[in-house]
Structures are given as C-alpha cells and as structure tokens.
Scaffold this motif. Sequence first.
Motif, PDB file in Angstrom:
ATOM      1  N   GLY A   1      27.055  41.870  47.116  1.00 22.72           N
ATOM      2  CA  GLY A   1      26.121  42.684  46.451  1.00 22.72           C
ATOM      3  C   GLY A   1      25.435  44.031  46.587  1.00 22.72           C
ATOM      4  N   LEU A   2      25.857  44.762  48.451  1.00 23.53           N
ATOM      5  CA  LEU A   2      25.774  46.344  48.465  1.00 23.53           C
ATOM      6  C   LEU A   2      27.033  46.876  47.514  1.00 23.53           C
ATOM      7  N   ALA A   3      28.339  46.485  47.463  1.00 25.56           N
ATOM      8  CA  ALA A   3      28.825  46.859  46.979  1.00 25.56           C
ATOM      9  C   ALA A   3      29.266  46.964  45.368  1.00 25.56           C
ATOM     10  N   ALA A   4      28.649  46.301  45.074  1.00 25.52           N
ATOM     11  CA  ALA A   4      28.241  46.075  43.746  1.00 25.52           C
ATOM     12  C   ALA A   4      26.969  47.575  43.046  1.00 25.52           C
ATOM     13  N   LEU A   5      25.606  47.598  43.645  1.00 25.51           N
ATOM     14  CA  LEU A   5      25.022  48.061  43.937  1.00 25.51           C
ATOM     15  C   LEU A   5      25.746  48.976  43.657  1.00 25.51           C
TER      16      LEU A   5
ATOM     17  N   GLY B   1      26.541  40.976  31.119  1.00 26.36           N
ATOM     18  CA  GLY B   1      26.453  42.430  31.372  1.00 26.36           C
ATOM     19  C   GLY B   1      28.147  42.982  31.780  1.00 26.36           C
ATOM     20  N   TRP B   2      28.863  41.849  32.452  1.00 25.84           N
ATOM     21  CA  TRP B   2      30.407  42.787  32.333  1.00 25.84           C
ATOM     22  C   TRP B   2      30.898  43.364  30.800  1.00 25.84           C
TER      23      TRP B   2
ATOM     24  N   TRP C   1      29.713  44.352  38.069  1.00 29.73           N
ATOM     25  CA  TRP C   1      29.626  42.969  37.469  1.00 29.73           C
ATOM     26  C   TRP C   1      30.960  41.835  37.921  1.00 29.73           C
ATOM     27  N   PRO C   2      31.859  42.555  37.769  1.00 31.07           N
ATOM     28  CA  PRO C   2      32.572  40.982  38.778  1.00 31.07           C
ATOM     29  C   PRO C   2      32.041  40.992  39.734  1.00 31.07           C
TER      30      PRO C   2
ATOM     31  N   LEU D   1      30.793  37.464  42.352  1.00 28.09           N
ATOM     32  CA  LEU D   1      31.110  37.002  43.392  1.00 28.09           C
ATOM     33  C   LEU D   1      29.531  36.748  44.151  1.00 28.09           C
ATOM     34  N   SER D   2      29.011  37.990  44.452  1.00 29.80           N
ATOM     35  CA  SER D   2      27.714  37.839  45.183  1.00 29.80           C
ATOM     36  C   SER D   2      26.591  36.762  44.917  1.00 29.80           C
TER      37      SER D   2
END
Length: 216
Positions: free
Chosen positions: A28-32, A79-80, A43-44, A48-49
């Motif tokens: 989730g941190l990587a996604a942000l 969103g993707w 989004w992917p 996963l998160s």
Amino acid sequence: MLDQLNSTAFTAFGQHVIWSDMVGNLAGLAALALGWRRSVATWPVQLLSGLILVAAYASAQLGGGVGKQLLVITVALWGWRQWRVGSRASGDGQITVRFATWTERGVLAAGAALGTLAVGGLFTAFPDLSWNPWPDAYIFVGTLVAMVAQARGLVEFWIAWLLVDLVGVPLAFDSGLPFSGLVYLVYLGLVLWGMRDWWLRSRSAPSRPALEGAAA
C-alpha cells in the motif's frame, strides 16, 4: 495460506507483527508513492495490497477493515481503467491532475458524511462486524472517497487520505496491527509531499481534465 499470512513475522516492543499486516501495508505504501508519481502502476499494486490486507483485518476481527479492502480491490480495478485512458490522453504516460470543482467537493463531502452514518449504523446494529464501529466506518468510507477522487485525478484525494490517517493510526494500534499504525505514520509524510506535488502540477494542467472522457 491464510494461516501463514497471519503468522507472526517478528515481535517488536511487545507487539506481534503478522506477515499480512506487514506485506500488505508495504504494498500500500508503494502504491501511494506510485500515485504521487502519477504512475498507472499505482492501481495493480493497490489491488495486491487490498488482497493481502483482507487477511490482516480478518485476523483482527475488523469487519469494516475487511469490507474496506474488498472495496479497495473493486475501486482499484475501476481506477486502473480510468488512469489507463487518461494516461493515453496525456501523451506522456502519466495522468493529468486538477482541483475538484465546488460541486465535486460537495458531492465528496456529502458522500463521506452520509456514508459514515450509514456504515456506522450498520456496524452498530451488527456488532459482530466490528468491535469499534464508528472509527471503522469513518475509515471505510474515507478510503472510498479518497480512491474515487484519486481515480478522477483530483488533488483533494490527498486531503481525504490525510483525514483517514488521523483516525487510522490510533485504530490500527488499538486493533493489534502495529505495522499498519507505523505505515499510516509514513503515509502522513507521503500525503503531504504528494499533495504539494499534485498542487503544483495542477496549476500547469490543461483546463479540460484528461479523465473527463473516461468518467462514465
């Protein structure tokens, strides 16, 4: 597999950190961070998160947390698609960002307030869904509002995440998910940094939003 995901990864300061809590929140941190970079890959990674964090919140008996992650998975798919269309329209492979109109802000605020009342009432009526209904409902709905705003390329999505974090940090620690609490603290820094970046970029963005044609 669920037993392995919810087993203890390590113990620190008397708190047991489980694998699902740690790995899901790192994703989730990587996604942000990818969202701050306006990369469609946000989004992917968020998807996963959400899949991993379902196990973490289920272990803490937080129905709102589980529901939130299922919602995260659904909105991440939407969103993707939105960002893929928007990134092609921008020409540089990144999404164009903008401030919301006052009408959009009103819709987001009203949705957040009414949604929190509805979900909080549901959790109160069925206490097995959540042991802490109102903060859980607030985070559940706030996450949805933030992700919808992000999918639309709105700068206000960072403000929504900031408001979610203010409640998410203490709730995570109280729920026995210390790694979630620590990651929420890191989120605060990323949110402030990302909000400044999107704010500056929105000033040079075209007046016609890139996602306008993909809003349906």
